[in-house]
Each structure stands twice: as structure tokens, then as C-alpha cells.
Design a protein around this motif. Structure first.
Motif, PDB file in Angstrom:
ATOM      1  N   LYS A 116      42.426  34.520  50.450  1.00 54.40           N
ATOM      2  CA  LYS A 116      43.325  35.316  51.293  1.00 54.40           C
ATOM      3  C   LYS A 116      44.759  35.172  50.820  1.00 54.40           C
ATOM      4  O   LYS A 116      45.062  34.380  49.934  1.00 54.40           O
ATOM      5  CB  LYS A 116      43.200  34.876  52.745  1.00 54.40           C
ATOM      6  CG  LYS A 116      41.839  35.185  53.318  1.00 54.40           C
ATOM      7  CD  LYS A 116      41.868  35.169  54.825  1.00 54.40           C
ATOM      8  CE  LYS A 116      40.485  35.213  55.385  1.00 54.40           C
ATOM      9  NZ  LYS A 116      39.923  36.537  55.525  1.00 54.40           N
ATOM     10  N   GLY A 117      45.631  35.971  51.427  1.00 52.33           N
ATOM     11  CA  GLY A 117      47.018  35.911  51.016  1.00 52.33           C
ATOM     12  C   GLY A 117      47.938  35.663  52.193  1.00 52.33           C
ATOM     13  O   GLY A 117      47.544  35.787  53.352  1.00 52.33           O
ATOM     14  N   GLY A 118      49.170  35.309  51.881  1.00 55.77           N
ATOM     15  CA  GLY A 118      50.234  35.177  52.884  1.00 55.77           C
ATOM     16  C   GLY A 118      49.906  34.231  54.030  1.00 55.77           C
ATOM     17  O   GLY A 118      49.396  33.134  53.836  1.00 55.77           O
ATOM     18  N   GLU A 119      50.186  34.725  55.237  1.00 49.03           N
ATOM     19  CA  GLU A 119      50.037  33.882  56.430  1.00 49.03           C
ATOM     20  C   GLU A 119      48.589  33.510  56.677  1.00 49.03           C
ATOM     21  O   GLU A 119      48.285  32.392  57.102  1.00 49.03           O
ATOM     22  CB  GLU A 119      50.583  34.640  57.635  1.00 49.03           C
ATOM     23  CG  GLU A 119      51.135  33.738  58.728  1.00 49.03           C
ATOM     24  CD  GLU A 119      51.566  34.554  59.945  1.00 49.03           C
ATOM     25  OE1 GLU A 119      52.595  35.249  59.851  1.00 49.03           O
ATOM     26  OE2 GLU A 119      50.843  34.518  60.956  1.00 49.03           O
ATOM     27  N   GLU A 120      47.688  34.461  56.384  1.00 50.53           N
ATOM     28  CA  GLU A 120      46.261  34.209  56.585  1.00 50.53           C
ATOM     29  C   GLU A 120      45.794  33.054  55.725  1.00 50.53           C
ATOM     30  O   GLU A 120      44.929  32.264  56.122  1.00 50.53           O
ATOM     31  CB  GLU A 120      45.458  35.457  56.230  1.00 50.53           C
ATOM     32  CG  GLU A 120      45.254  36.381  57.399  1.00 50.53           C
ATOM     33  CD  GLU A 120      44.142  37.390  57.139  1.00 50.53           C
ATOM     34  OE1 GLU A 120      43.493  37.795  58.108  1.00 50.53           O
ATOM     35  OE2 GLU A 120      43.933  37.750  55.973  1.00 50.53           O
ATOM     36  N   GLN A 121      46.391  32.974  54.514  1.00 51.64           N
ATOM     37  CA  GLN A 121      46.004  31.914  53.600  1.00 51.64           C
ATOM     38  C   GLN A 121      46.433  30.561  54.148  1.00 51.64           C
ATOM     39  O   GLN A 121      45.679  29.591  54.078  1.00 51.64           O
ATOM     40  CB  GLN A 121      46.615  32.148  52.218  1.00 51.64           C
ATOM     41  CG  GLN A 121      46.156  31.098  51.219  1.00 51.64           C
ATOM     42  CD  GLN A 121      46.709  31.343  49.831  1.00 51.64           C
ATOM     43  OE1 GLN A 121      47.907  31.482  49.663  1.00 51.64           O
ATOM     44  NE2 GLN A 121      45.834  31.398  48.860  1.00 51.64           N
ATOM     45  N   LYS A 212      37.897  31.889  37.585  1.00 49.74           N
ATOM     46  CA  LYS A 212      39.025  32.834  37.619  1.00 49.74           C
ATOM     47  C   LYS A 212      38.484  34.241  37.869  1.00 49.74           C
ATOM     48  O   LYS A 212      38.988  34.974  38.721  1.00 49.74           O
ATOM     49  CB  LYS A 212      39.765  32.837  36.273  1.00 49.74           C
ATOM     50  CG  LYS A 212      40.924  31.891  36.181  1.00 49.74           C
ATOM     51  CD  LYS A 212      41.782  32.171  34.938  1.00 49.74           C
ATOM     52  CE  LYS A 212      42.671  30.965  34.670  1.00 49.74           C
ATOM     53  NZ  LYS A 212      42.926  30.692  33.283  1.00 49.74           N
ATOM     54  N   ALA A 213      37.453  34.591  37.102  1.00 51.10           N
ATOM     55  CA  ALA A 213      36.864  35.925  37.240  1.00 51.10           C
ATOM     56  C   ALA A 213      36.278  36.104  38.635  1.00 51.10           C
ATOM     57  O   ALA A 213      36.448  37.145  39.276  1.00 51.10           O
ATOM     58  CB  ALA A 213      35.797  36.122  36.169  1.00 51.10           C
ATOM     59  N   PHE A 214      35.621  35.077  39.117  1.00 48.14           N
ATOM     60  CA  PHE A 214      35.002  35.112  40.446  1.00 48.14           C
ATOM     61  C   PHE A 214      36.057  35.310  41.535  1.00 48.14           C
ATOM     62  O   PHE A 214      35.893  36.102  42.456  1.00 48.14           O
ATOM     63  CB  PHE A 214      34.235  33.804  40.666  1.00 48.14           C
ATOM     64  CG  PHE A 214      33.619  33.662  42.028  1.00 48.14           C
ATOM     65  CD1 PHE A 214      34.183  32.817  42.978  1.00 48.14           C
ATOM     66  CD2 PHE A 214      32.470  34.353  42.368  1.00 48.14           C
ATOM     67  CE1 PHE A 214      33.618  32.668  44.235  1.00 48.14           C
ATOM     68  CE2 PHE A 214      31.896  34.214  43.634  1.00 48.14           C
ATOM     69  CZ  PHE A 214      32.469  33.371  44.562  1.00 48.14           C
ATOM     70  N   LEU A 215      37.171  34.602  41.407  1.00 47.51           N
ATOM     71  CA  LEU A 215      38.253  34.709  42.395  1.00 47.51           C
ATOM     72  C   LEU A 215      38.880  36.095  42.379  1.00 47.51           C
ATOM     73  O   LEU A 215      39.251  36.626  43.423  1.00 47.51           O
ATOM     74  CB  LEU A 215      39.339  33.671  42.120  1.00 47.51           C
ATOM     75  CG  LEU A 215      39.137  32.301  42.752  1.00 47.51           C
ATOM     76  CD1 LEU A 215      40.274  31.382  42.377  1.00 47.51           C
ATOM     77  CD2 LEU A 215      39.039  32.406  44.264  1.00 47.51           C
ATOM     78  N   GLN A 216      38.982  36.649  41.191  1.00 46.49           N
ATOM     79  CA  GLN A 216      39.557  37.993  41.097  1.00 46.49           C
ATOM     80  C   GLN A 216      38.732  38.995  41.877  1.00 46.49           C
ATOM     81  O   GLN A 216      39.262  39.836  42.593  1.00 46.49           O
ATOM     82  CB  GLN A 216      39.629  38.435  39.628  1.00 46.49           C
ATOM     83  CG  GLN A 216      40.998  38.216  39.044  1.00 46.49           C
ATOM     84  CD  GLN A 216      41.115  38.743  37.634  1.00 46.49           C
ATOM     85  OE1 GLN A 216      40.131  38.865  36.904  1.00 46.49           O
ATOM     86  NE2 GLN A 216      42.314  39.090  37.241  1.00 46.49           N
ATOM     87  N   VAL A 217      37.420  38.859  41.742  1.00 47.96           N
ATOM     88  CA  VAL A 217      36.522  39.743  42.479  1.00 47.96           C
ATOM     89  C   VAL A 217      36.702  39.539  43.984  1.00 47.96           C
ATOM     90  O   VAL A 217      36.805  40.482  44.753  1.00 47.96           O
ATOM     91  CB  VAL A 217      35.053  39.477  42.071  1.00 47.96           C
ATOM     92  CG1 VAL A 217      34.094  40.213  42.985  1.00 47.96           C
ATOM     93  CG2 VAL A 217      34.829  39.876  40.630  1.00 47.96           C
ATOM     94  N   LEU A 218      36.812  38.283  44.366  1.00 46.37           N
ATOM     95  CA  LEU A 218      36.966  37.944  45.787  1.00 46.37           C
ATOM     96  C   LEU A 218      38.252  38.511  46.371  1.00 46.37           C
ATOM     97  O   LEU A 218      38.263  39.132  47.420  1.00 46.37           O
ATOM     98  CB  LEU A 218      37.010  36.423  45.965  1.00 46.37           C
ATOM     99  CG  LEU A 218      35.757  35.701  46.421  1.00 46.37           C
ATOM    100  CD1 LEU A 218      36.122  34.256  46.730  1.00 46.37           C
ATOM    101  CD2 LEU A 218      35.142  36.353  47.631  1.00 46.37           C
ATOM    102  N   THR A 219      39.359  38.270  45.667  1.00 44.81           N
ATOM    103  CA  THR A 219      40.649  38.686  46.202  1.00 44.81           C
ATOM    104  C   THR A 219      40.804  40.199  46.197  1.00 44.81           C
ATOM    105  O   THR A 219      41.429  40.770  47.065  1.00 44.81           O
ATOM    106  CB  THR A 219      41.841  38.069  45.432  1.00 44.81           C
ATOM    107  OG1 THR A 219      41.546  38.160  44.032  1.00 44.81           O
ATOM    108  CG2 THR A 219      42.038  36.618  45.794  1.00 44.81           C
ATOM    109  N   SER A 220      40.159  40.864  45.246  1.00 45.85           N
ATOM    110  CA  SER A 220      40.288  42.322  45.227  1.00 45.85           C
ATOM    111  C   SER A 220      39.414  42.952  46.288  1.00 45.85           C
ATOM    112  O   SER A 220      39.677  44.045  46.745  1.00 45.85           O
ATOM    113  CB  SER A 220      39.922  42.892  43.854  1.00 45.85           C
ATOM    114  OG  SER A 220      38.578  42.609  43.576  1.00 45.85           O
ATOM    115  N   SER A 221      38.387  42.230  46.739  1.00 43.65           N
ATOM    116  CA  SER A 221      37.496  42.838  47.738  1.00 43.65           C
ATOM    117  C   SER A 221      37.836  42.421  49.157  1.00 43.65           C
ATOM    118  O   SER A 221      37.357  43.005  50.102  1.00 43.65           O
ATOM    119  CB  SER A 221      36.036  42.512  47.438  1.00 43.65           C
ATOM    120  OG  SER A 221      35.855  41.123  47.527  1.00 43.65           O
TER     121      SER A 221
END
Lengths: 224, 236
Positions: A116-121, A212-221
Motif C-alpha cells: 500500500k501507499g501513503g497513510e494506508e501503508q 521486486k517483480a512480485f511487488l510491482q504486480v501487487l502495487t499496480s493491482s
């Protein structure tokens, strides 16, 4: 002996598979390992695990078993040397409880903290840290969760700090630190130092790139 | 042997608590029951289950154990003698299968039933019905393999998987009656339909399935609560 043949269907970067590898190594069980291409699942896997279609699958005497924690219990009950679960029913219940706690609570909150990003993270990271800190209860007065020697819980959850360390490198966030979780931190280092444990671990750099690749998929979805 | 204090912190309507009660009955273990209000949660519950603060909790010799299936295994291991039947099968592979299906049921069943009660429209309910129907199909098949021609998943007597699945029958009936759509039907699951009757009638279970009308009654405030949580994006 063919009748006793043991086969493990796995994926090199999969933590649940690693659990089974550790259990088999600790018991000194010989087995055939089959690497599965998860992007193109084999008929064999789909046949052996029609419900979840996932690795690991352990095949013993031709009979398949899925779900890593169940496989661990099966291994422990079938091969009696170097017991993984403790002897007393109460301690066994606790071993099962902590292993399940990691899967049910720690893992989802750790993944949320990293994806997740920002405050949610921030919120997710706080929750993840709280959950991880709870594990220290299981380490009270002990070197390992299993006591002086590693046991069921150690191999059920020992992968998590390693994975967290890798993701911490990528994302630049700290979830397990020596100050706030001293017991967990020393346990983790002691655990990883054990030769039989180290031997089965996926190589650091390979896992880093894969994650890294796995996280990219996660964060984009995940939703903003 | 000192049949020392055995306490259960539970709730009359909880299928998970029911599992523990059945297991204790199979082993003929007397126990003290604490009915948990859950709102607010009692000090005893918070102390005994600090991680989840949920029922059931079994307290034996003053030591608490939580998570229903873990408690059932504990009961089976603690009171294991020739006088009472085993709850888990004796063969390791059969044990693994029983655990597999029990975990599968836990993952899929109650969350879907809850969602059916919570969501507002028939359209929204449809995918959850599909999940339940798939579970019934798979468990019908599992029944054939596990029971090996005998009356229960566990064989001659009620066992681990019977307890895991059967504990949901009360709430299943509520869900079926709320929206008039049956899930456990003869056409799709002939063995399970007959098994459900045997299960409910078994001495280990009789009287432990909560009263249907009472469950229907509490389903209404629960529905309101779950809908409110869903509306603010919280897990219900």
C-alpha cells in the motif's frame, strides 16, 4: 523402495514449499523434487491439487497431499525421527496456533504494509509490527520456538523474517528491528545460521529480483 | 485421573463453539460454560485469547487454548484412551485429508454464508451461492472417499470432519430459509443430505445445534451489524 517414494512438487521461491523442504531435510528423508512452472501449471499439479492448484504438493506412496502446514504434520506423523511437534497436547496446540497465526494474520498485514501507499501503508505497517511483536510471546524463555532445538513453529514461520528482510531492502521500510523486537530478531538470526536451514534457502539475489517483480504486480493491482 | 476443571468460553449461536461441545461430549468430558456476551468482550475472554479475543476458548487446568479445530485436536489428544472414540482417524494420510477438508471448509463456508446474509441484492448473493455450491460438490465427493461406505466422514462414529462441517448446519438452514434457496439438496449431494440427518440425530450432537427460530431471530441484528461494517469498508 518404490513403495515408499516421496515426491515434492514445488517452486523455488515459494515459502510454503520451503517449509516442506526443511521438514524433509530435518528428518533425513530422501525425495524427488519437481520444479513447477507456476505460469504454466502442469497437468500433474492440477491433477494432484485440483482444489487449490498450488504448490507444495507432497506425494507419498502415490498419494498426494496439499497445504504446507498439513504436510508438515503428515511428515511428522509418518517419520518419527527428530519430532517436529512437541510432545504435550497443550504445547502442540500452541505450536499449531502460532503457525496458523502467522499465515492468517502476519502474512496479510506484512503484504499490505509493503504494497500500500501513503497513510494506508503507515497503518498497515503498524498493524504488521504489532502482529510480529506478538510472536515474541511464543519465544518466552526459549532460544527457538521449539525450545533448545528448532521445531514445528520454527520451520513454519522461519521463512517470514527472511522474506521481510528482502522486501525491506526493496521498499526501504523497517518491520523487524532489533530494538523493538529483540527476541524475534535473535531467534531469526540463530535460525538462519543453522546449516540445514541455510542449505535449502533460495539464493538472496535471485529472490530479491523475483520479489521486486512480485511487488510491482501487487502495487499496480492494489487500489490507490 | 483428575478430570480437572474444563471450562469453555462460548456463545450459544456460534458454530465454532459447537465444535468444541461435540468433541467434549464424544469424550464424555464435563465442563463449565461461560456464555460470552462479546459486546463488550469479557475480561476472561480478553485474558484467555489476547490474540483474537474470539470464542471458543477452552481452559484446561487454567491454561487457555483457542481456535476451534485446534481445540478439537487438543481434546482428542488429551483424552485418548480406550474408553472413548478417537475424533481424528488413526492413519496419517486419513488425518491429513480430514484436516485438509476441514481447513477448506473454514476458508470457504462461513465467509460465504455471512456474505449472503450481508449483501443487499440477489445479484450480489449469486457468487457466494456459487461458492457454497462448489463446496457442497467437493465435500460430497470427499465424503465418499473419507467415509469408505460408513455413515460418517470419520467412519462408524462422528469424527473431525463431521464436526467441522456439521457445525455449520444450523446457520445453513437459516441462510436457506432467509432467501428460500437451498444449497444442500438431494439432487446435488445425496450422501451429504442423508449424512446431515444422521449427524443431527447422533447422541454426540443432539441438542447442540442451536434452535432454528432463535438463530433466525439473531440473524436480523447480525445482518444490520455486518451491513454497517461493510458500508464503512470494514471486514464483517
Amino acid at each position: 523402495m518404490d513403495g515408499d517414494s516421496v515426491k515434492l512438487i514445488g517452486f523455488w521461491a515459494s515459502p510454503p514449499v520451503l517449509r516442506v523442504k526443511w521438514a524433509l531435510a530435518l528428518k533425513g528423508i530422501e525425495y524427488q523434487y519437481v520444479e513447477e512452472d507456476l505460469s504454466n501449471k502442469s497437468d500433474m499439479l492440477l491433477n494432484y491439487n485440483p482444489v487449490y492448484k498450488k504448490v507444495p504438493v507432497l506425494v507419498h506412496q502415490g498419494k498426494p497431499l496439499a497445504e504446507s502446514l498439513l504436510i508438515l504434520e503428515y511428515i511428522d506423523e509418518t517419520w518419527k525421527q527428530n519430532p517436529l511437534l512437541p510432545h504435550s497436547p497443550y504445547e502442540r496446540a500452541h505450536a499449531r496456533f502460532w503457525s496458523k497465526f502467522v499465515d492468517d494474520k502476519c502474512v496479510p498485514t506484512v503484504i499490505a504494509a509493503f504494497s500500500k501507499g501513503g497513510e494506508e501503508q503507515q497503518k498497515a505497517a503498524e498493524e504488521a509490527r504489532e502482529n510480529l511483536k506478538m510472536l515474541e510471546v511464543g519465544l518466552e524463555g526459549k532460544r527457538f520456538f521449539g525450545g533448545d532445538k528448532i521445531g514445528f513453529v520454527d520451520i513454519a514461520i522461519g521463512w517470514l523474517p527472511y522474506w521481510i528482510g528482502i522486501v525491506e531492502e526493496i521498499v526501504g521500510m523497517n518491520l523487524i528491528d532489533a530494538d523493538s523486537m529483540p527476541k524475534l530478531n535473535s531467534w531469526f538470526h540463530a535460525f538462519l545460521d543453522i546449516p540445514i536451514i541455510k542449505e535449502c534457502m533460495p539464493p538472496h539475489d535471485k529472490l530479491l529480483n523475483h520479489t521486486k517483480a512480485f511487488l510491482q504486480v501487487l502495487t499496480s493491482s492494489s487500489s490507490p | 485421573m483428575g478430570e480437572s476443571e474444563v471450562k469453555v468460553i462460548g456463545k450459544w449461536s456460534s458454530p465454532y463453539v459447537m465444535r468444541v461441545k461435540i468433541a467434549l461430549r464424544i469424550k464424555s468430558i464435563e465442563h463449565e460454560h461461560f456464555e460470552e456476551t462479546l459486546n463488550p468482550k469479557s475480561d476472561l475472554l480478553l485474558k484467555s485469547n489476547p490474540v483474537y479475543a474470539k470464542v471458543p476458548v477452552l481452559i484446561h487446568h487454567g491454561k487457555p487454548i483457542s481456535e476451534s479445530l485446534i481445540i478439537v485436536e487438543y481434546i482428542d489428544e488429551t483424552w485418548s484412551n480406550d474408553n472413548s472414540p478417537s475424533i481424528l482417524p488413526s492413519d496419517p494420510y486419513d488425518r491429513a485429508l480430514a484436516r485438509f477438508w476441514a481447513t477448506y471448509i473454514d476458508e470457504k463456508w462461513f465467509p460465504s454464508m455471512k456474505s449472503i446474509i450481508t449483501v443487499e441484492t440477489e445479484e450480489e448473493r449469486e457468487p457466494y451461492y456459487k461458492v457454497l455450491e462448489e463446496v457442497v460438490e467437493r465435500v460430497e465427493d470427499a465424503f465418499g472417499k473419507c467415509s469408505k461406505g460408513k455413515p460418517f466422514f470419520g467412519g462408524d462414529s462422528v469424527g473431525f470432519l463431521d464436526i467441522a462441517f456439521g457445525s455449520f448446519l444450523g446457520w445453513l438452514r437459516v441462510t436457506e430459509s432467509l432467501y428460500g434457496r437451498k444449497v444442500l439438496v438431494e439432487a446435488k449431494a445425496p450422501s451429504l443430505v442423508k449424512w446431515a440427518e444422521r449427524f443431527a440425530d447422533d447422541p454426540a450432537v443432539k441438542g447442540l445445534i442451536p434452535d432454528h427460530d432463535k438463530l433466525v431471530e439473531i440473524s436480523k441484528p447480525l445482518q444490520i451489524k455486518w451491513r454497517a461494517l461493510a458500508a464503512i469498508g470494514k471486514k464483517y
